[in-house]
Enzyme design. Structure first.
Site, PDB file in Angstrom:
ATOM      1  N   CYS A 285       0.784  -1.247   0.000  1.00  0.00           N
ATOM      2  CA  CYS A 285       0.000   0.000   0.000  1.00  0.00           C
ATOM      3  C   CYS A 285       0.816   1.297   0.000  1.00  0.00           C
ATOM      4  CB  CYS A 285      -0.914   0.040   1.215  1.00  0.00           C
ATOM      5  SG  CYS A 285      -1.962  -1.401   1.398  1.00  0.00           S
TER       6      CYS A 285
ATOM      7  N   HIS B 128      -2.750   6.748   4.371  1.00  0.00           N
ATOM      8  CA  HIS B 128      -1.607   5.834   4.503  1.00  0.00           C
ATOM      9  C   HIS B 128      -0.275   6.406   4.011  1.00  0.00           C
ATOM     10  CE1 HIS B 128      -0.528   1.279   4.832  1.00  0.00           C
ATOM     11  NE2 HIS B 128      -0.138   2.008   5.858  1.00  0.00           N
TER      12      HIS B 128
END
Ligand SMILES: *[C@@H]1O[C@H](CO)[C@@H](O)[C@H](O)[C@H]1NC(C)=O
Ligand SMILES: *[C@@H]1O[C@H](CO)[C@@H](O)[C@H](O)[C@H]1NC(C)=O
Ligand SMILES: *[C@@H]1O[C@H](CO)[C@@H](O)[C@H](O)[C@H]1NC(C)=O
Ligand SMILES: *[C@@H]1O[C@H](CO)[C@@H](O)[C@H](O)[C@H]1NC(C)=O
Ligand SMILES: *[C@@H]1O[C@H](CO)[C@@H](O)[C@H](O)[C@H]1NC(C)=O
Length: 514
Positions: A87, A143
């Protein structure tokens, strides 16, 4: 007077030429007026999380994605398209246009309690589009670091942010724990900087609803950049039952729920694109759809027939699902085979949006617009997948005078791909119910000490024929190239977890702690 040279100012009264823009730059910078080219497209950038290669309807008709199938069919399917294996790395390259070796994010994700983030000296794609006059909104997963306020989306070029700051969480409770520090669990969902209590609402619905609102409320005198990184279809496996019903034929429970999550996300994309149509500006919108990495086979995802999965430098970890849609495409309804990478969206979209790349550090991405829109010859022939000196070394070093092949790395040059060190799990994993010859799922060449592999990806996209012994010269030249990249790398930044991050110290919520 060329139409594209005309600039319309927000007041609607002043019309000027591009050159005049610099004269009134001060006014522009001060935000009093905004310069909008008649050609600036709206940009909808949708990211699916942990979405596997075998999990979109046009790769596997068992999975129902009518909207994505239609949009991809009307647009350009990218079938030689790459992302990163996990990610944070993919998102960092998407938003900065720079390889991980140049941002210090070579190793792993950013854990909630790590004081880390996408370096502030890398302006984001949102910074550049905002500078070019766009309204910029992020809805969904961030993130990219949050230990200081400066790292939050609203400090990184986004006018607004609605979503969560970490990497994953419960889809309804919006809570998560960080295993790096004991007893650290907290809530993670914000509207700009303010925590918003949406307990009980499924995130795909929440994020879709917010994206639709943004489109409805958008002032069309300005172009819109809507970044929509869905939580779906990352674990935990959760979705309202109504989306799972149609998948009774899938016996494996994980796979069945996962399929429902995919179909819910597909409906979300339908709602958002319908909103653009209803608002009357879909035909001036470019939509990009991309996964962030390969599917997680332990949580319902699948990348068959590719080798490996999420987290690995095998194709199953990085050969991604992606397509582009929009009236501005000159060629439509075709499959594009050019090598395209997630870092390419940065220069591609900033230029398409009439922005400039001033003030960025050297980019690793390429402007791929002509390649995608006109099927023009590929501009990228080389792709550094990654070099991660922090992963444990594997096996023996082969050559003293070039790249150390004990280090985890992968590089593509033309059709060739080299992998070194420990590239991650190398199995081929068919979807649970698919009957395949067992021999097709067992790695053929793996000895424990093997730390170098060479494949011709064009001839052998599933990495079944390891060719390093056949082409030693290609191995050597690719190791030399890895050595070159390695010499341009900045040190890895992967700080220890900070106990001060614990939500218990911050009202039960994850957020900046420094
Ligand atoms: C978030 O910030 C944007 C831009 O300043 C503003 O329009 C919006 O109302 C804010 N949302 C909330 C919930 O404060
Ligand atoms: C959200 O509201 C519910 C009750 O409506 C409450 O139980 C929960 O603790 C609240 N969560 C947060 C993070 O405030
Ligand atoms: C899409 O819109 C319909 C109609 O408003 C709604 O029922 C549905 O929940 C929405 N889907 C998603 C994924 O938000
Ligand atoms: C886009 O849609 C608007 C409004 O429906 C219409 O006026 C315009 O002609 C359309 N442009 C193109 C290029 O189709
Ligand atoms: C970008 O940089 C170039 C070269 O330094 C300069 O000529 C140009 O005016 C700059 N553009 C903007 C919009 O700042």
């Amino acid at each position: 007077m060329l139409q594209e040279d005309v600039q319309y100012y927000r007041s609607g009264i002043i019309v000027c030429y591009r050159k005049m823009c610099s004269i009134i730059n001060l006014l522009l910078l001060s935000g009093i007026i905004h310069c909008v080219s008649s050609k600036q497209p709206n940009i909808l950038l949708v990211v699916a999380d942990d979405y596997g290669f075998h999990d979109i309807g046009y790769h596997n008709s068992e999975i129902k994605t009518p909207t994505l199938n239609r949009l991809a069919g009307e647009g350009v399917k990218l079938e030689n398209y790459y992302v990163q294996p996990i990610c944070t790395p993919t998102r960092s390259q998407l938003l900065s246009g720079r390889y991980q070796i140049h941002t210090g994010l070579q190793h792993g994700i950013i854990w909630w309690s790590q004081p880390n983030g996408l370096p502030l000296n890398s302006p984001t794609i949102a910074d550049k589009l905002k500078e070019a006059g766009y309204s910029t909104h992020a809805v969904g997963k961030w993130h990219l670091g949050f230990y200081k306020k400066e790292y939050l989306p609203t400090s990184r070029g986004f006018d607004s942010f609605f979503g969560y700051l970490g990497g994953s969480e419960d889809y309804y409770a919006h809570t998560t724990c960080d295993s790096l520090i004991p007893n650290s669990c907290g809530y993670d969902l914000r509207d700009n900087l303010t925590v918003t209590n949406q307990t009980g609402r499924y995130s795909t619905h929440l994020f879709t609803e917010r994206a639709v609102d943004i489109v409805k409320q958008h002032d069309q005198n300005k172009p819109l950049f809507l970044y929509l990184p869905y939580q779906a279809v990352h674990g935990p496996l959760q979705v309202p039952d109504s989306y799972v019903k149609q998948y009774d034929f899938i016996q494996d429970k994980n796979r069945r729920i996962y399929a429902g999550m995919v179909t819910c996300m597909d409906e979300g994309v339908k709602n958002v694109t319908d909103a653009f149509m209803e608002a009357g500006f879909w035909n001036n919108t470019i939509m990009i759809f991309t996964t962030d990495n390969g599917g997680q086979v332990l949580a319902g995802g699948n990348n068959w027939p590719l080798r490996g999965w999420k987290g690995s430098l095998w194709e199953g970890g990085m050969h991604g699902v992606g397509f582009v849609h929009g009236q501005a495409l000159k060629n439509k309804g075709y499959v594009n085979d050019a090598l395209i990478h997630v870092s390419d969206w940065y220069p591609t979209l900033v230029k398409l949006g009439g922005g400039n790349l001033n003030g960025t550090l050297p980019l690793d991405g390429f402007d791929q617009w002509a390649t995608i829109s006109e099927d023009a010859p590929a501009v990228r022939s080389e792709l550094l997948h990654n070099i991660d000196p922090m992963t444990k070394l594997a096996g023996k070093r082969m050559f003293p005078d070039t790249f150390d092949n004990r280090i985890r790395a992968a590089l593509r040059v033309g059709d060739w791909k080299i992998l070194t060190g420990k590239p991650g799990d190398s199995h081929w994993v068919p979807p649970p119910h698919l009957q395949v010859d067992k021999n097709l799922t067992i790695p053929c060449t793996n000895s424990q000490d093997q730390n170098l592999w060479l494949f011709n990806i064009k001839d052998d996209p599933n990495e079944r024929r390891e060719l390093s012994a056949v082409y030693p010269d290609i191995v050597k030249s690719m190791l030399d190239r890895l050595d070159y990249y390695s010499n341009t790398a900045v040190p890895v930044r992967y700080p220890n977890p900070d106990p001060q991050a614990n939500p218990n110290l911050h009202g039960g919520v994850w957020g900046p702690w420094e």
